[in-house]
Each structure stands twice: as C-alpha cells, then as structure tokens.
Design a protein around this motif. Structure first.
Motif, short mmCIF file in Angstrom:
data_model
loop_
_atom_site.label_atom_id
_atom_site.label_comp_id
_atom_site.label_asym_id
_atom_site.label_seq_id
_atom_site.Cartn_x
_atom_site.Cartn_y
_atom_site.Cartn_z
N ASN A 172 24.92 50.29 53.75
CA ASN A 172 23.69 51.07 53.98
C ASN A 172 23.91 52.57 53.83
OD1 ASN A 172 22.24 48.76 54.42
ND2 ASN A 172 22.19 48.96 56.65
N THR A 173 25.08 53.06 54.23
CA THR A 173 25.33 54.49 54.12
C THR A 173 25.35 54.91 52.66
OG1 THR A 173 26.66 54.32 56.13
CG2 THR A 173 26.85 56.36 54.86
N ALA A 174 26.02 54.14 51.83
CA ALA A 174 26.08 54.46 50.39
C ALA A 174 24.69 54.39 49.77
CB ALA A 174 27.03 53.50 49.69
N LEU A 175 23.89 53.40 50.15
CA LEU A 175 22.53 53.28 49.63
C LEU A 175 21.70 54.50 50.02
CD1 LEU A 175 20.26 51.61 48.28
CD2 LEU A 175 19.84 50.60 50.52
N LEU A 176 21.78 54.88 51.28
CA LEU A 176 21.06 56.05 51.77
C LEU A 176 21.53 57.31 51.04
CD1 LEU A 176 19.10 57.41 53.72
CD2 LEU A 176 20.85 57.24 55.49
N ALA A 177 22.84 57.48 50.91
CA ALA A 177 23.38 58.66 50.24
C ALA A 177 22.92 58.73 48.78
CB ALA A 177 24.90 58.63 50.30
N ALA A 178 22.94 57.60 48.08
CA ALA A 178 22.51 57.59 46.68
C ALA A 178 21.04 57.99 46.57
CB ALA A 178 22.73 56.21 46.07
N ASN A 179 20.23 57.51 47.48
CA ASN A 179 18.81 57.87 47.45
C ASN A 179 18.60 59.35 47.77
OD1 ASN A 179 16.70 55.52 47.06
ND2 ASN A 179 18.53 54.67 48.00
N LEU A 180 19.36 59.89 48.70
CA LEU A 180 19.24 61.31 49.03
C LEU A 180 19.69 62.18 47.85
CD1 LEU A 180 20.40 61.36 52.76
CD2 LEU A 180 18.06 61.36 51.86
N LEU A 181 20.75 61.76 47.16
CA LEU A 181 21.18 62.50 45.97
C LEU A 181 20.10 62.45 44.89
CD1 LEU A 181 24.93 61.53 45.85
CD2 LEU A 181 24.01 63.85 45.99
N PHE A 182 19.47 61.30 44.70
CA PHE A 182 18.37 61.19 43.74
C PHE A 182 17.26 62.17 44.11
CE2 PHE A 182 14.19 59.45 42.70
CZ PHE A 182 14.29 59.41 41.31
N GLU A 183 16.93 62.23 45.41
CA GLU A 183 15.89 63.16 45.87
C GLU A 183 16.29 64.61 45.59
OE1 GLU A 183 12.84 62.63 47.31
OE2 GLU A 183 12.99 60.44 47.24
N MET A 184 17.58 64.94 45.76
CA MET A 184 18.04 66.30 45.46
C MET A 184 17.87 66.62 43.98
SD MET A 184 21.46 66.91 47.70
CE MET A 184 21.62 66.11 49.27
N LEU A 185 18.17 65.65 43.12
CA LEU A 185 17.97 65.86 41.69
C LEU A 185 16.50 66.13 41.38
CD1 LEU A 185 20.30 63.10 40.21
CD2 LEU A 185 20.70 65.58 40.20
N CYS A 186 15.63 65.48 42.11
CA CYS A 186 14.19 65.62 41.87
C CYS A 186 13.64 66.99 42.27
CB CYS A 186 13.41 64.52 42.60
SG CYS A 186 13.65 62.89 41.90
N VAL A 187 14.33 67.71 43.16
CA VAL A 187 13.83 69.03 43.59
C VAL A 187 14.51 70.18 42.84
CG1 VAL A 187 13.10 68.20 45.86
CG2 VAL A 187 15.36 69.27 45.62
N LEU A 188 15.39 69.87 41.92
CA LEU A 188 16.01 70.94 41.15
C LEU A 188 14.95 71.66 40.31
CD1 LEU A 188 19.31 69.22 39.92
CD2 LEU A 188 19.06 70.93 41.73
N PRO A 189 15.12 72.95 40.08
CA PRO A 189 14.13 73.70 39.29
C PRO A 189 13.93 73.07 37.91
CG PRO A 189 15.68 75.20 40.34
CD PRO A 189 16.21 73.80 40.58
N GLY A 190 12.68 73.00 37.51
CA GLY A 190 12.35 72.48 36.19
C GLY A 190 12.21 70.99 36.09
#
Length: 194
Positions: A172-190
């Motif tokens: 579950n930790t890895a799943l949560l971390a992967a989703n949070l990283l995806f969310e970070m990619l989504c807020v990058l400029p542009g």
C-alpha cells in the motif's frame, strides 16, 4: 525512493541554476538536525545543510505534517529561527488543507519552488512502509490537497522519499507513493490536465 539525504544534492543542482528556492516540505520530521549518528550528512540533516549553503529562500519554506518524538525541548526552534513556516500535524487534524495551501501559494509567489515529500508525513495507517513512522499523521486526501494546492506555482523539481519496501508488506505504501508522484507530475508548470 531513497532516503531524504537525496534532496540535498538535488537542491545543490537546482540552486546552481535557479538560485535559492522556496520549499514545500511534507514530513513527520523537520530534517534539520546538525548531526545524526555522528554524521553531518544523513536523512535527518539535509535541510540544515541546504540552509548553510544558501540553497533555500528561507522566507519561502513551509514544512507540513511535522510531529513525533524529539530529544530537544523546543525541536522546531531552528526552523523558526531560519524563518520557516512549521505546520504541525495537529494543526491539520480533521480538516481540509485547501485554505492552508492558498496561504502557501501566496507565500511562494512566482519564484522557483521545490516540493519534497517524505512518505512518513502520512499516518502509518496509510503508509506503514517507511523507516521512521510516527502516529497521528496526515491522510492521503490531505496529501492530495497539498500537492494539488501547488498547481500554478513555479515548480522546478520534486521528490518523494523514504518508502522502504521491506516494511511495506501489503504494498500500500508503494501504491500511495506512486499515486502521489503522479499527482506531482500533474502540477508541474505547463502540464495540461482535465
């Protein structure tokens, strides 16, 4: 991925190009110790080393979810003395962090910002797979509010650290971390999102 020590050389490289950056730091710990186990470079020291080298714009540093045991009677004094905003986990309990992130966006302005997310900022009920779990942490929904609340900032980099697979029995930790990283990619400029 790795322990929080990795943020130090990353911020050295980022600051070389961008100058001192703002920091949105989610963690159970401030990671501003001077030494740990006799070492100056350790996963509990990176942000002190960053301050010493002038890598951070200290007036634009916010640490969210901070809690846990300490050997010091005033464990956040160093951070406050540098001008960091320290948001303790108990200030986040049972509420939305959308209003906090509106304040953070104002604080960060339009200058470069780095996001550093230690998975132990979340309660170990959601993210047990880490080396230094602390009870009474943030929820996954609050983590999303923090990350999504960074949209529109001049983000120049981000990381997610301290996931320890050997302690992550359920995955579950890895799943949560992967989703949070995806969310970070989504807020990058542009980045265009729906």
């Amino acid at each position: 991925g790795g322990d929080h020590t990795i943020t130090y050389p990353i911020l050295q490289a980022v600051a070389e190009k961008q100058g001192p950056v703002g920091l949105v730091h989610v963690d159970a710990h401030t990671d501003t110790a001077d030494r740990a186990l006799g070492e100056k470079i350790y996963h509990g020291t990176p942000f002190r080393r960053c301050v010493e080298e002038g890598l951070l714009d200290c007036s634009r540093v916010v640490q969210i979810g901070i809690r846990g045991s300490s050997y010091d009677p005033d464990p956040y004094k160093y951070c406050r003395d540098q001008g960091f905003r320290v948001v303790l986990a108990e200030e986040c309990w049972s509420k939305s962090l959308v209003p906090l992130m509106a304040e953070v966006r104002k604080q960060m302005g339009d200058k470069p910002v780095y996001i550093s997310f230690d998975i132990d900022g979340l309660d170990p009920a959601y993210a047990p797979g880490t080396g230094t779990p602390e009870i009474a942490g943030l929820t996954p929904a609050q983590a999303l509010e923090i990350i999504r609340g960074c949209k529109g900032l001049s983000i120049v980099g981000c990381d997610l650290v301290e996931v320890a697979p050997m302690y992550d029995v359920s995955g579950n930790t890895a799943l949560l971390a992967a989703n949070l990283l995806f969310e970070m990619l989504c807020v990058l400029p542009g980045v265009k999102t729906m």
